[in-house]
Design an enzyme around this catalytic site. Sequence first.
Site, short mmCIF file in Angstrom:
data_model
loop_
_atom_site.label_atom_id
_atom_site.label_comp_id
_atom_site.label_asym_id
_atom_site.label_seq_id
_atom_site.Cartn_x
_atom_site.Cartn_y
_atom_site.Cartn_z
CB SER A 243 7.01 0.88 5.25
OG SER A 243 7.52 -0.44 5.24
CG MET B 111 -0.25 -1.78 2.47
SD MET B 111 -0.95 -0.55 3.60
CE MET B 111 -0.26 0.96 2.91
CG HIS C 119 5.32 5.03 4.30
ND1 HIS C 119 5.88 5.22 5.55
CD2 HIS C 119 4.67 3.83 4.37
CE1 HIS C 119 5.59 4.20 6.32
NE2 HIS C 119 4.86 3.34 5.64
CG ASN D 23 -2.92 -1.75 6.89
OD1 ASN D 23 -4.00 -1.63 6.34
ND2 ASN D 23 -2.52 -2.87 7.46
CE LYS E 126 8.58 -2.23 -1.92
NZ LYS E 126 7.23 -1.65 -1.88
#
Length: 287
Positions: A125, A21, A146, A149, A103
């Site tokens: 996400s 990502m 967001h 992929n 995070k």
Amino acid sequence: MTEEHARNVPASVGVLGGGRMGGGIAHAFLVSGAAVVVVEVSAAAAEAARERIEADLAKSLERGKLDGNLDQWAQRLRVSVDYGDFAGCDLVVEAVPEAWDLKVASLREIEASVDESAWIATNTSSLSVDGLAAELQRPERFCGLHFFNPVPASKLVEVVLGERTSPELVSLAPTWVGGLGKTPVTVHDAPGFASSRLGVAIALEAIRMVEDGVATAEDIDNAMVLGYKFPVGPLALTDIVGLDVRLGIAEYLAAELGERFEPPQLMRDMVARGELGRKSGKGFYSY
């Protein structure tokens, strides 16, 4: 790359995490005119990120989507293991795995490393943007971006706004997405936002149907592709995203929204066996 795209993206962009990502996000900003720095956890991971991003650049050149040569594009990419290299970035996008503590720690490190004028975004996400913002000193300079992929091929970016996101960022973020040649969908912070909430709901029901013996994975996917014009079936898409990733999202949504998002036992069993989808070579399909 068009001049319009170059004008509409920040001049200098940082990306924390250079995996599938993060590497894709870095590629998207590079080909749209930004200088990009990617920070990883180790020298080996940083070099792997460089190779991944340069491979995507090479594919874009081969397909005629970029002019020039690989060296010209790659020279605007830096990889690093030092958060301090985010200093001077106009925007930093966090793209680490979907774990709350990771995070939060990562976003705090980013905030401590950038100028007060910098914008920060998370690629989560499903995790709460408001919850993450509450852990920062400047929550008004924070939002969700967001990406989907695979990033180079995807045309969508979900812009997730928190209660304290500044009006300036509310206006800016969709223009960045447009500058990447993608379409922004703006949503307010809620569990799973719009895309993950709906996408996971469909995927979970498809998995339950396999579990109950209603039909094979291939037939369920074909029903949605041929009958409802899905570009890819929900089980094939789960393989692409990763069963482990979707399991984590489902567990979070179940905790926030109730038992309708409770992961099927088949999903848990497959993850326990290491059948994670395309990245492991086996999921609902073999690769």
